[in-house]
Design a protein around this motif. Structure first.
Motif, PDB file in Angstrom:
ATOM      1  N   ALA A   2       4.594   2.875 -73.645  1.00 35.35           N
ATOM      2  CA  ALA A   2       4.246   2.341 -74.965  1.00 35.35           C
ATOM      3  C   ALA A   2       2.749   2.446 -75.209  1.00 35.35           C
ATOM      4  O   ALA A   2       1.953   2.466 -74.272  1.00 35.35           O
ATOM      5  N   ASP A   3       2.377   2.503 -76.460  1.00 33.71           N
ATOM      6  CA  ASP A   3       0.972   2.538 -76.857  1.00 33.71           C
ATOM      7  C   ASP A   3       0.722   1.372 -77.805  1.00 33.71           C
ATOM      8  O   ASP A   3       1.650   0.698 -78.242  1.00 33.71           O
ATOM      9  N   THR A   4      -0.514   1.143 -78.136  1.00 33.75           N
ATOM     10  CA  THR A   4      -0.888   0.068 -79.051  1.00 33.75           C
ATOM     11  C   THR A   4      -1.256   0.670 -80.397  1.00 33.75           C
ATOM     12  O   THR A   4      -2.034   1.626 -80.455  1.00 33.75           O
ATOM     13  N   TYR A   5      -0.699   0.114 -81.463  1.00 39.15           N
ATOM     14  CA  TYR A   5      -0.980   0.586 -82.816  1.00 39.15           C
ATOM     15  C   TYR A   5      -1.443  -0.601 -83.658  1.00 39.15           C
ATOM     16  O   TYR A   5      -0.766  -1.632 -83.715  1.00 39.15           O
ATOM     17  N   THR A   6      -2.574  -0.460 -84.287  1.00 43.31           N
ATOM     18  CA  THR A   6      -3.116  -1.546 -85.096  1.00 43.31           C
ATOM     19  C   THR A   6      -3.715  -1.001 -86.377  1.00 43.31           C
ATOM     20  O   THR A   6      -4.004   0.197 -86.492  1.00 43.31           O
ATOM     21  N   GLN A   7      -3.919  -1.894 -87.313  1.00 45.29           N
ATOM     22  CA  GLN A   7      -4.601  -1.556 -88.559  1.00 45.29           C
ATOM     23  C   GLN A   7      -5.243  -2.842 -89.061  1.00 45.29           C
ATOM     24  O   GLN A   7      -4.612  -3.639 -89.743  1.00 45.29           O
ATOM     25  N   ASN A  63     -11.330  -1.581 -84.355  1.00 47.77           N
ATOM     26  CA  ASN A  63     -10.656  -1.191 -83.127  1.00 47.77           C
ATOM     27  C   ASN A  63     -10.620  -2.417 -82.205  1.00 47.77           C
ATOM     28  O   ASN A  63     -11.668  -2.846 -81.732  1.00 47.77           O
ATOM     29  N   PRO A  64      -9.453  -2.978 -81.934  1.00 46.93           N
ATOM     30  CA  PRO A  64      -9.387  -4.226 -81.177  1.00 46.93           C
ATOM     31  C   PRO A  64      -9.738  -4.097 -79.696  1.00 46.93           C
ATOM     32  O   PRO A  64      -9.710  -5.088 -78.974  1.00 46.93           O
ATOM     33  N   SER A  65     -10.106  -2.913 -79.257  1.00 48.21           N
ATOM     34  CA  SER A  65     -10.554  -2.755 -77.868  1.00 48.21           C
ATOM     35  C   SER A  65     -11.928  -3.377 -77.655  1.00 48.21           C
ATOM     36  O   SER A  65     -12.380  -3.507 -76.525  1.00 48.21           O
TER      37      SER A  65
END
Length: 153
Positions: A2-7, A63-65
């Motif tokens: 799985a990957d992380t997807y955000t907006q 970017n939540p990183s």
């Protein structure tokens, strides 16, 4: 895997220390272009950077990183150094501590971009204090007056 997807769309406001009107018409376009580059180089996506004589508005896909506080600290540090290196203001330039941060949905982006890009016209009728307090109230953010930006109006 799985990957992380955000907006996430973030609107951030910060101010010149002592609210000095150091951000002249001459310096603002170049400064805002520089800040735009900082945001993008930190792996966010700048949507609008603008402001007026004593404050700056940023609007970007976040970017939540990264921590928002770390990003704004880096933007303030680098842009403050840039202003001081160019010697475009008298004395030593610095930003006030703190910032205001507000999130918006993608459907609100065009409205926020227009609002930010029309700051000069906006401040013909409304002070920065009025603008900032309205945002805090609209977003139902509790605040203490003693911890707000220094307002000299």
């Amino acid at each position: 895997m799985a990957d992380t997807y955000t907006q996430f769309n973030m609107h951030v406001i910060f101010s010149v220390k002592h609210r000095d009107n150091f951000l002249s018409d001459k310096i603002r376009p170049e400064l805002f272009k520089y800040i735009h580059g900082i945001i993008n180089n930190k792996n966010h996506f700048s949507l609008a950077v603008n402001g007026y004589k004593d404050h700056v508005h940023l609007f970007f896909e976040y970017n939540p990183s990264f921590s928002v506080s770390d990003l704004i600290r880096d933007v303030k540090t680098a842009s403050g150094k840039w202003i001081n290196d160019k010697k475009v203001v008298p004395g030593k330039f610095s930003w006030q501590e703190g910032f205001g941060g507000f999130s918006y949905s993608k459907s609100q982006r065009d409205h926020v971009i227009k609002y930010i890009m029309s700051q000069e016209d906006h401040h013909k009728t409304k002070t920065f204090r009025e603008e900032y307090l309205k945002l805090l109230n609209d977003f139902e953010i509790e605040f203490k007056n003693e911890y707000l930006f220094e307002f000299y109006e």
